[in-house]
Design an enzyme around this catalytic site. Sequence first.
Site, PDB file in Angstrom:
ATOM      1  N   LYS A  79     -13.210  -3.797  -5.176  1.00  0.00           N
ATOM      2  CA  LYS A  79     -14.079  -2.618  -5.123  1.00  0.00           C
ATOM      3  C   LYS A  79     -13.586  -1.519  -6.051  1.00  0.00           C
ATOM      4  CE  LYS A  79     -13.705  -2.338  -0.550  1.00  0.00           C
ATOM      5  NZ  LYS A  79     -13.872  -1.890   0.844  1.00  0.00           N
ATOM      6  N   LYS A 117      -8.429 -11.224  -7.750  1.00  0.00           N
ATOM      7  CA  LYS A 117      -9.537 -11.128  -6.804  1.00  0.00           C
ATOM      8  C   LYS A 117     -10.495 -10.017  -7.216  1.00  0.00           C
ATOM      9  CE  LYS A 117     -10.339 -10.665  -1.804  1.00  0.00           C
ATOM     10  NZ  LYS A 117      -9.702 -10.407  -0.485  1.00  0.00           N
ATOM     11  N   LYS A 120       0.820  -1.211   0.000  1.00  0.00           N
ATOM     12  CA  LYS A 120       0.000   0.000   0.000  1.00  0.00           C
ATOM     13  C   LYS A 120       0.854   1.262   0.000  1.00  0.00           C
ATOM     14  CE  LYS A 120      -4.151  -1.970   2.120  1.00  0.00           C
ATOM     15  NZ  LYS A 120      -5.105  -1.882   3.243  1.00  0.00           N
TER      16      LYS A 120
END
Length: 331
Positions: free
Chosen positions: A199, A196, A111
Amino acid sequence: MDVIFSGIQPSGDLTLGNYLGALKNFIPFQDKAECFYCIVNQHAITVPQDPKLLHERTRNLAALYIAAGLDPKKATIFVQSEVPEHALLGWMMICSTYVGEMERMTQYKSKAQKQEKKNGFIPLGLLTYPPLMAADILLYQATFVPVGDDQRQHMEITRDLAERFNRKYGEVFTLPEMWAPEGCARVMSLQEPTKKMSKSDDNEWATIHMLDEPDVITKKIKRAVTDSIGHVHYDKENQPGVSNLMSIHSAFSGKNFEEIEKMYEGQGYGVFKKDLIDLIVDQMSPILSRYKELMGSPELDSILDEGAAKAHARASITYNKAIHAMGLYRK
C-alpha cells in the site's frame, strides 16, 4: 457453528494483494459460519496518523468490505473503536503479557526500527499491539481467524494469552485456530516482483489499488515488469514478473499455472497481459461501482451502526465473564 473474526487496518488504500490475499477470502465464510469483520482502526494508531485521513480511510474500508461482497445480513461488519470492549479487554490482555514476549515479536522489531528512523521515537503501541489483537479475537470466542502467514506469530501469542488467562482465572476464552487458505495468491510488486505488493510503495506503477479506475489498471498491467524470454511460464526464480502476473490470472480465472501456460503457448506477453487486464477489470469494476454508491448514501452508516450494536452485544458477554474471572467487578 464456527465463529470467524478478522480485520484489516485502515492505514492505506487497499491493493489487489489485500483483496486476493484477505478480503476475497472473507466472503465464503459468511454462508457457513457466524462472522465478525472489523475495521481495526485502533491498530492503525500504533503509529502516528492524520486524524482526518484515518476517519476517511475507516469509512472507505467499510464501504469496500461491503462492495467486495460481505453481506451485512449474514456477517457483522463494524468499526473497532465503536465497540469499547476491544480496548477494555485489550488492557487486561496487556496486563497478562510479558515484556520479553513482546520484544521478541518479529513485526515489532522491524516496525520499531522503521519508526525510530522515520520519527526519532518508537511508539509504545507497537510493542503492545499483539494483546489488543488477541482481545479482538477472544471477545467473540472465535474458532477460526483467516489471516496471512505473516500473522502466524500474532496468532500464536493470542493462543498463549488465552491459555494463560484460562489457566489462572478459569475457562473464559476459546482457543482460536489460524486459517490460511491453500493456494492463496501472494501478489508481488508489478515493478519489483521479488517484493510483496505494498500500500505504501512510492512507485505508483508497482501497485494496483482496489479503487483504481479501469484505465489506470490497464496502464499498470501494460507497464508491469516481465522479461526478454517471451514465454508465459511459471518460474519464480528466473521469470518472477511473469510468474506474478500468472498468479494474479490464476486467482481471478481459477485456472492453474499449467492451464494458463497452454492457453498462451506460442503467444507473446501482449496477448497475455490484455486478457489479464480484462479479467481484473471485469471483476473489480462492479466493486468500484458499488463502493461509489455506498459512499454517497446513508446506507453505509446504517450498516455500521447496526454492526456496532451487534458486535457490542456479543463482545459484552465475553468481557463480563473476563472481568468477573479477574475480579474487576463491584457487585
